[in-house]
Scaffold this active site. Structure first.
Site, mmCIF file in Angstrom:
data_model
loop_
_atom_site.group_PDB
_atom_site.id
_atom_site.type_symbol
_atom_site.label_atom_id
_atom_site.label_comp_id
_atom_site.label_asym_id
_atom_site.label_seq_id
_atom_site.Cartn_x
_atom_site.Cartn_y
_atom_site.Cartn_z
ATOM 1 N N ASN A 88 42.239 45.157 29.327
ATOM 2 C CA ASN A 88 41.620 46.299 28.656
ATOM 3 C C ASN A 88 42.667 47.059 27.853
ATOM 4 O O ASN A 88 43.835 46.661 27.814
ATOM 5 C CB ASN A 88 40.926 47.206 29.677
ATOM 6 C CG ASN A 88 41.882 47.669 30.757
ATOM 7 O OD1 ASN A 88 42.864 48.349 30.489
ATOM 8 N ND2 ASN A 88 41.602 47.270 32.000
ATOM 9 N N LYS B 181 45.726 24.873 29.614
ATOM 10 C CA LYS B 181 45.152 25.627 28.513
ATOM 11 C C LYS B 181 43.810 25.028 28.114
ATOM 12 O O LYS B 181 43.683 23.823 27.903
ATOM 13 C CB LYS B 181 46.096 25.614 27.317
ATOM 14 C CG LYS B 181 45.550 26.345 26.105
ATOM 15 C CD LYS B 181 46.503 26.250 24.920
ATOM 16 C CE LYS B 181 45.908 26.897 23.685
ATOM 17 N NZ LYS B 181 46.791 26.758 22.511
ATOM 18 N N VAL C 256 40.311 48.645 43.988
ATOM 19 C CA VAL C 256 41.464 49.205 44.706
ATOM 20 C C VAL C 256 41.112 50.536 45.352
ATOM 21 O O VAL C 256 41.336 50.753 46.553
ATOM 22 C CB VAL C 256 42.665 49.368 43.754
ATOM 23 C CG1 VAL C 256 43.840 50.045 44.470
ATOM 24 C CG2 VAL C 256 43.095 48.016 43.190
#
Length: 420
Positions: free
Chosen positions: A210, A289, A307
């Site tokens: 993000n 990949k 968390v």
């Protein structure tokens, strides 16, 4: 802050960064200070005295031999008047003079004659800053108790890039109002802070993440340290130097962040979850990949560890402070999270459309059971100090309110976990 205005002598010396000093005057006044500007002869080559008089409301002092100012030993009067002397910008020449006790103009004389604390904000070419003589002078000044703010790294007026830029006026103003010495409001406490984004692997070269820069979390960690706490900073991948005196633990994924937090929560008094932890991770991580073989690619995602919720569910947990970064319905979503995760406080802000992420300024609304406080737009450094002060107040008041009344809000489950 005291009901009496903080009396600050702002010394301005002859560097190009002097053009920022009028803004510093304004920001100090905004925080309630009374500012008297003293200019060196070199400073007057960059900014006029009239500019400083306009923003400070006081005539500028610039001459040790001014008959009207010195009729009553004005330099001694000024030295006694000041609660603090701030030099911004402080050139290499001024630092050398201050180190070796020169008193050849009004500003250097003031610094010798005062018992008030002195703060300098250096500004100069990167090579001048790196020079052994300058570094020796700075070390000596610090040993004598002079507070040194900066310099920062970046592009300089000479076209070079490196360390030597004066800190921005918002940063300097915030630092000026940081308490020197003494016991801060978090003295003796252990604080764990999370900051930055997390990354969830897709394959060996790609990940989900993000836009969090980590600036707010790092500012909070630094403010908690300044407030006297022993601080552990659990950080996702960011490009920010570790705040002085802070113990930093680097992690990448949400799972790693949870593990690091749990390891460091032993003995912690306060946990501040400022990180933007990923809500989802790939159900399966490709070992090689992924090749571009089709027009679309479907990824199966699973919930990443939460968390803050995990810490909240633990039998004995510290004072919990969460963050809520929302694009809509900020208050509603923040209060839902406050209740659902059984938090003591939550700091909420709107993101998107150029707000908060990647910015040096932010604004927060802080909620707790039965109360809230607005923290208006300012630098993240100053904002973090305000937030930490509020956290300290609520932490110390907690004993008087062991069973808070729940805030009345809808607690309809959200479709995703928090994303701060």
């Amino acid at each position: 802050m005291s009901s009496q205005p903080r009396k600050i002598v702002l010394g301005v010396t002859g560097g190009i960064a002097a053009y920022k000093s009028p803004d510093l005057v304004r920001r100090l006044i905004d925080q309630g200070a009374e500012v008297q500007v003293v200019m060196s002869r070199g400073a007057q080559q960059f900014v006029t005295a009239l500019t400083f008089q306009a923003v400070s409301g006081k005539p500028v002092r610039d001459d040790l031999w001014d008959e009207s100012g010195e009729a009553a030993m004005g330099h001694i009067e000024l030295a006694r008047w000041a609660d603090e002397i701030v030099i911004a910008p402080a050139t290499a020449d001024f630092l050398a003079k201050l180190t070796h006790g020169f008193a050849d103009d009004l500003l250097t004389t003031l610094c010798l004659a005062t018992t008030a604390p002195i703060t300098v904000a250096p500004a100069m070419n990167r090579q001048m800053w790196a020079n052994a003589a300058t570094q020796a002078n700075v070390r000596t000044l610090k040993e004598r108790g002079v507070r040194v703010l900066g310099p920062a790294s970046g592009e300089q007026a000479c076209g070079e890039v490196g360390v030597g830029r004066m800190l921005e006026p918002t940063q300097i103003a915030a630092e000026i109002f940081t308490t020197r010495g003494g016991a801060g409001p978090l003295q003796g406490l252990k604080v764990v802070v999370t900051a930055g984004p997390t990354r969830e692997k897709i394959d060996p070269v790609r990940f989900i993440s993000n836009r969090s820069s980590g600036k707010m979390g790092y500012a909070v960690a630094e403010a908690a340290r300044e407030a006297g706490a022993a601080v552990v900073l659990v950080s996702g991948p960011v490009q920010i130097p570790t705040p002085r005196g802070v113990d930093r633990v680097d992690v990448e994924s949400a799972e790693q962040m949870l593990s690091a937090v749990q390891s460091n929560l032993v003995g912690a008094d306060i946990f501040i979850a400022a990180a933007a932890v990923s809500d989802y991770r790939c159900r399966e991580i490709a070992g090689e990949k992924i090749k571009k073989t089709s027009d679309t690619l479907n990824l199966a995602l699973a919930r990443a560890p939460d968390v803050l919720a995990t810490v909240s569910r633990s039998e004995a947990h510290p004072f919990l402070v969460g963050f809520a970064a929302e694009t809509e319905h900020v208050e509603r979503n923040a209060l839902i999270k406050l209740n659902n995760k059984n938090l003591d406080m939550i700091a909420a802000n709107k993101v998107g459309d150029g707000l908060a992420f990647d910015k040096d300024e932010n604004a927060l609304t802080v909620y707790w059971q039965g109360g809230k406080q607005e923290l208006s737009m300012t630098s993240k450094t100053a904002l973090a100090r305000q937030l930490v002060e509020l956290i300290a107040q609520r932490y110390h008041a907690r004993g008087a309110h062991p069973t808070p009344t729940q805030t009345s809000v809808s607690t309809t489950p959200l479709s995703a976990a928090h994303a701060r």
